[in-house]
Structure formats: structure tokens, C-alpha cells
Scaffold this motif. Structure first.
Motif, PDB file in Angstrom:
ATOM      1  N   LEU A 299       0.836  -1.193   0.000  1.00 33.32           N
ATOM      2  CA  LEU A 299       0.000   0.000   0.000  1.00 33.32           C
ATOM      3  C   LEU A 299       0.875   1.249   0.000  1.00 33.32           C
ATOM      4  CD1 LEU A 299      -2.824   1.256   0.206  1.00 33.32           C
ATOM      5  CD2 LEU A 299      -2.618   1.105   2.700  1.00 33.32           C
ATOM      6  N   SER A 300       0.729   2.062  -1.029  1.00 32.50           N
ATOM      7  CA  SER A 300       1.515   3.289  -1.144  1.00 32.50           C
ATOM      8  C   SER A 300       0.783   4.252  -2.060  1.00 32.50           C
ATOM      9  CB  SER A 300       2.908   2.991  -1.711  1.00 32.50           C
ATOM     10  OG  SER A 300       2.821   2.665  -3.094  1.00 32.50           O
ATOM     11  N   ASP A 301       1.326   5.463  -2.199  1.00 33.28           N
ATOM     12  CA  ASP A 301       0.707   6.477  -3.057  1.00 33.28           C
ATOM     13  C   ASP A 301       0.740   6.075  -4.531  1.00 33.28           C
ATOM     14  OD1 ASP A 301       0.182   8.029  -0.859  1.00 33.28           O
ATOM     15  OD2 ASP A 301       1.977   9.280  -1.078  1.00 33.28           O
ATOM     16  N   ARG A 302       1.666   5.230  -4.903  1.00 35.23           N
ATOM     17  CA  ARG A 302       1.769   4.830  -6.310  1.00 35.23           C
ATOM     18  C   ARG A 302       1.203   3.442  -6.585  1.00 35.23           C
ATOM     19  NH1 ARG A 302       7.079   2.286  -7.978  1.00 35.23           N
ATOM     20  NH2 ARG A 302       8.325   1.860  -6.108  1.00 35.23           N
ATOM     21  N   ALA A 303       0.546   2.857  -5.594  1.00 29.11           N
ATOM     22  CA  ALA A 303      -0.037   1.527  -5.779  1.00 29.11           C
ATOM     23  C   ALA A 303      -1.242   1.586  -6.712  1.00 29.11           C
ATOM     24  CB  ALA A 303      -0.438   0.942  -4.433  1.00 29.11           C
TER      25      ALA A 303
END
Length: 220
Positions: A101-105
Motif C-alpha cells: 500500500l503506497s501512493d503509487r499503488a
């Protein structure tokens, strides 16, 4: 080897995908690693890569009955560092996507799994480490609509792998053999004559040839 077993082995190898794999980072529970390998066999994955920190002299969890013997049919490559594992796969032109889970996922269904792909799964409790997340090609997530925001690691791996299988079925990837011929023939012998493998390997001898029925051709 019975002809029907020889045929089953060939049918299975005909569907193996050499450019679809799973890489695990510190997945330490035996039943989870076993379940991942079992899913890989079902999807047609040829090999799995795993890195575990050495704890009490053990660098990988042992298999459990969850695997149902699937570890015999999927090659397992052990790595001492996750950096080394990633580098090896990227050198083979794999794109590595971490379940993270991340901003670029992105939604896991947005990935093109017909390209050489490695799905990276992290430790059960902590997931993928931040340094590892920075080293891969992208992040994927499985949208969750309930109160719980994550799946068991082996379940998550299965969800992603069956999406990869779906895409590859549509693209016709399972309709013809995709393994290198030498690797294909090696696996036919190893799967068909497991009791003889040590004999040839210990003596550094090439495996014997097999006839069209899977029987060993007598050597002069």
C-alpha cells in the motif's frame, strides 16, 4: 514410468510459465509458503523465489501438508538477500510488482501479466520492507470493501496469480510449451524418475534419453 504418468507430466510441463513467478520476503510461516507454492503449481508457475533471514539456523520454513506435495513440481530458489533476488529477476527482464500500500499503488488488475512478471509478497505481519518497496518496479493492491484492510499473504498471492492466469489464458500462453527445451527434458526425467536423480547427479552424469513412451533408452 507408466505411459499415463508420462503423458500427465508432459501436459503439465506444456503449461508451465517460465516468465511468471512469485518472490517472497520473510514469509516465515510454513503453511503460508506451502500454500503459495500450491497455488503456483495450480496456476502453472514454473519457479518460486524466496528470501528469509536466518533464524536458529533455518533460512526457510519447512513445508507442511498444506502443500500437498506441490513443492516437488515447482522449483524453489532460495536467496540470501532480497536485493540480490530482485537484481537477478530484473536482469532477466522481469517486472517486479510488490503487494504494498503506497501512493503509487494500483489495482492489481491493471497490471499486464502477459509480460515477464514477478509478484513480491512480504512478511505476514509487516508486509514488504520500505527499502524493498523502493527497489521494485511498481506496487499493487487488492481493493478491500470490508472492515479488515488486508488478506492473508497466501490468499493475496492466489488472488493476484489467478488474475495473471486469466490474462495468460486469454492470450493463449497455455496452448503451447514455453519452457526451454533442455529445461523441459530435464524436468521430464526428474519428475518421472525421482529415485534415479541422485544417482546421476552424484556421478555428474547426464540424464539418459527417454523414448516416446517415457521409458529410458538403454545406454550402450
Amino acid at each position: 514410468m507408466l505411459p499415463r504418468r508420462y503423458q500427465r507430466i508432459r501436459e503439465t510441463l506444456d503449461r508451465r510459465q517460465p516468465d511468471l513467478t512469485v518472490l517472497t520476503e520473510d514469509v516465515h510461516k510454513p503453511h503460508n509458503l506451502s500454500a503459495i507454492i500450491r497455488t503456483c503449481d495450480a496456476v502453472g508457475v514454473f519457479e518460486v523465489h524466496a528470501m528469509n533471514k536466518v533464524v536458529d539456523g533455518e533460512d526457510l520454513p519447512t513445508f507442511t501438508q498444506v502443500a500437498q506435495g506441490s513443492e516437488k513440481w515447482v522449483e524453489l530458489h532460495r536467496h540470501t538477500t532480497i536485493e540480490g533476488a530482485i537484481a537477478q529477476l530484473q536482469a532477466r527482464d522481469f517486472k517486479i510488482y510488490a503487494a504494498h500500500l503506497s501512493d503509487r499503488a494500483v489495482d492489481y488488475r491493471e497490471i499486464d501479466y502477459t509480460q515477464p512478471t514477478a509478484v513480491l509478497m512480504g512478511a505476514e505481519r509487516w508486509g514488504v520492507s520500505e527499502s524493498t518497496a523502493d527497489a521494485v518496479d511498481g506496487h499493487i493492491i487488492i481493493p478491500m470493501l470490508g472492515m479488515v484492510q488486508s488478506l492473508n499473504v497466501s490468499v493475496a498471492a492466489a488472488v493476484v496469480l489467478f488474475e495473471a492466469q486469466r490474462q495468460r489464458l486469454e492470450a493463449g500462453f497455455y496452448q503451447q510449451p514455453r519452457l526451454d527445451e533442455k529445461i523441459y527434458q530435464r524436468k521430464v526425467f526428474e519428475w518421472g524418475y525421482p529415485d534415479l536423480v541422485d544417482h546421476y547427479q552424484e556421478r555428474n552424469l547426464p540424464y539418459p534419453q527417454l523414448d516416446e513412451q517415457g521409458q529410458i533408452i538403454s545406454e550402450s
